[in-house]
Design an enzyme around this catalytic site. Structure first.
Site, PDB file in Angstrom:
ATOM      1  N   ASP A  13       0.815  -1.221   0.000  1.00  0.00           N
ATOM      2  CA  ASP A  13       0.000   0.000   0.000  1.00  0.00           C
ATOM      3  C   ASP A  13       0.845   1.266   0.000  1.00  0.00           C
ATOM      4  OD1 ASP A  13      -2.271  -1.694   0.212  1.00  0.00           O
ATOM      5  OD2 ASP A  13      -1.865  -1.870   2.360  1.00  0.00           O
ATOM      6  N   LYS A  16       2.052   2.123  -5.156  1.00  0.00           N
ATOM      7  CA  LYS A  16       2.734   1.627  -6.362  1.00  0.00           C
ATOM      8  C   LYS A  16       1.867   1.801  -7.608  1.00  0.00           C
ATOM      9  CE  LYS A  16       3.245  -2.445  -4.507  1.00  0.00           C
ATOM     10  NZ  LYS A  16       2.788  -2.198  -3.138  1.00  0.00           N
ATOM     11  N   GLY A  40      -4.267  -4.501  -4.197  1.00  0.00           N
ATOM     12  CA  GLY A  40      -5.285  -3.549  -4.624  1.00  0.00           C
ATOM     13  C   GLY A  40      -4.623  -2.236  -4.979  1.00  0.00           C
ATOM     14  N   HIS A  41      -4.872  -1.776  -6.181  1.00  0.00           N
ATOM     15  CA  HIS A  41      -4.320  -0.495  -6.628  1.00  0.00           C
ATOM     16  C   HIS A  41      -5.464   0.449  -6.927  1.00  0.00           C
ATOM     17  CE1 HIS A  41      -0.544  -2.623  -8.383  1.00  0.00           C
ATOM     18  NE2 HIS A  41      -0.429  -2.368  -7.098  1.00  0.00           N
ATOM     19  N   GLN A 219       2.163  -6.098  -3.102  1.00  0.00           N
ATOM     20  CA  GLN A 219       2.486  -6.075  -1.661  1.00  0.00           C
ATOM     21  C   GLN A 219       3.794  -5.300  -1.424  1.00  0.00           C
ATOM     22  OE1 GLN A 219       1.607  -9.574  -2.885  1.00  0.00           O
ATOM     23  NE2 GLN A 219      -0.430  -8.729  -2.676  1.00  0.00           N
TER      24      GLN A 219
END
Ligand code: IMP
Length: 423
Positions: A13, A16, A40-41, A219
């Site tokens: 988080d 990225k 999750g992005h 990650q």
């Protein structure tokens, strides 16, 4: 030819998705090399917000091809859903823009169920997994009983391989209908077929043709199954070296390793976190930074930037430059702390990350307090515009680590980015 690896230097988080999105403009290929839909992005473009779990954010550019390489564990229903959601948001997703490795391992319903069963059994030592079946899918991969994407394309093979797995761990014989699972997953396979390739061959041909490639880790370093805070980690290797294995690319092809670092620190799930704040500053970072999981919605634990962690991440990844994200979240603080050392229970000062989790868990952070700034920096686009103490904060990180900071992000939008900072 430019081949970069982009990694998170903390517990994930770090932002990225935004950095990949910025770098993807003008890049030919963006490759995911490990993890699955535990990631999750969130990427904000214009008025639209895109939430991605599996597909690299390169998909948002028409000229960029996104590759899901062999090291990823793929939930076929999730990727098909993500493709549909992107299309509904006006993004073109077709076989020339998205490639999926034929030998990536597949996440099955069995894996999701095992994930929650294993977590329930952990009692005192919960990991706080995302519940997406990631660990069990990698377990079957390493046990050599995994199902790979190419197996979904052949019904008989799929059934034979499914029967080899130990379904009894989760289901009793009467609980499941294997033919129904075979039909469902073969169906997914047929929908994905036009996208399936030998991704190592595909990426290497691109590199040999002089194309630019970003290999994007999911990650972060401290969640790495080898180098992270084991056992409170994910089940894959987010570190840069794993890009070679997870994409089938030789190490000599990689030119740069870009570390993405948040200006403070967060962690989701269980496990020790030395600079965690349980006070109003922690709450403020969570609220201002919108620190809630993209995948699970869980509130993230927040704390001050830990330079011992960053120095460790630079070493195990071979980071050549840093992108610092969310600096604007620190606006308005009178003073900002950074952790420069750990103090053990015996009073020893450490400046290297201890690999013994008992030692790490019992360490106290040693802080340096730096002056904050009162200005809103979110619209600043040049380093020279930043208030003196914001510049000093960035320069402090660069001088502590000895690594250049090439980009500072001051907001979620593409334009809220400052390029080429420290020397
Ligand atoms: P798993 O990857 O679902 O097995 O979860 C293992 C640990 O990694 C848990 O603490 C999760 O919260 C954490 N984790 C997995 N993916 C991410 C991510 O993308 N960002 C932050 N934490 C993650």
């Amino acid at each position: 030819m430019t081949v970069y690896v982009l990694v998170g230097t903390q517990w994930g988080d770090e932002g990225k998705g935004k950095i990949t999105d910025i770098l993807a403009e003008g890049t030919d290929y963006v490759v995911r090399y490990q993890g699955g839909n535990n990631a999750g992005h969130t990427v904000c473009v214009g008025e639209s917000t895109f939430k991605l779990h599996l597909i690299p954010s390169g998909i948002l550019y028409d000229s960029c091809c996104s590759v899901i390489a062999n090291g990823v564990v793929l939930d076929p229903a999730v990727i098909l859903q993500e493709m549909e959601t992107l299309r509904a948001q006006g993004i073109s997703v077709n076989p020339s823009k998205l490639k999926i490795s034929s030998i990536a391992n597949v996440i099955l319903p069995l894996h999701r169920q095992l994930d929650s069963k294993q977590e329930a059994k952990r009692h005192q030592e919960k990991i706080g997994t995302t519940g997406k079946g990631i660990g069990p899918a990698y377990m079957h991969k390493v046990a050599r009983t995994g199902i790979r994407v190419q197996d979904l394309l052949k019904k008989e093979t799929l059934k034979k391989k499914l029967l080899r797995q130990n379904w009894g761990e989760v289901y009793s014989e009467s609980d499941y209908d294997i033919d129904q699972v075979v039909d469902e997953y073969h169906g997914y396979g047929m929908q994905l077929k036009p996208y399936v390739v030998d991704s190592s061959l595909f990426i290497n041909e691109a590199i040999n043709a002089g194309k630019s490639v970003i290999m994007e880790g999911a990650q972060g370093t401290l969640l790495d199954v080898d180098h992270g805070t084991y056992p409170y980690v994910t089940s894959s290797n987010p570190v840069a070296g794993a890009a070679c294995v997870g994409a089938g690319v030789g190490p000599h092809k990689i030119e740069k390793v870009i570390g993405v670092t948040k200006a403070y620190l967060t962690r989701v799930g269980e496990g020790p976190f030395t600079t965690e704040l349980h006070d109003e500053f922690g709450e403020l970072l969570r609220k201002k930074g919108g620190e809630f999981g993209t995948t699970t919605g869980r509130p993230r634990r927040c704390g001050w930037l830990d330079l011992v962690v960053l120095k460790y991440a630079i070493r195990v990844n071979g980071i050549t430059e840093i992108c610092l994200t969310k600096l604007d979240v620190l606006d308005g603080l009178e003073s900002i702390k950074v952790c420069t050392h750990y103090k053990t229970v015996d009073g020893e000062l450490l400046d290297e990350f201890p690999l013994d989790l008992d030692v790490y868990s019992s360490c106290e952070p040693v802080y340096e307090a730096l002056p904050g700034w009162s200005e809103d920096i979110s619209q600043m686009t040049d380093f020279s515009e930043l208030p003196a103490s914001a510049k000093a904060y960035v320069e402090y990180i660069a001088s502590y680590t000895g690594v250049q900071i090439k980009m500072v992000s001051v907001g979620t939008r593409r334009r809220q980015t400052i390029h080429l900072i420290t020397r």
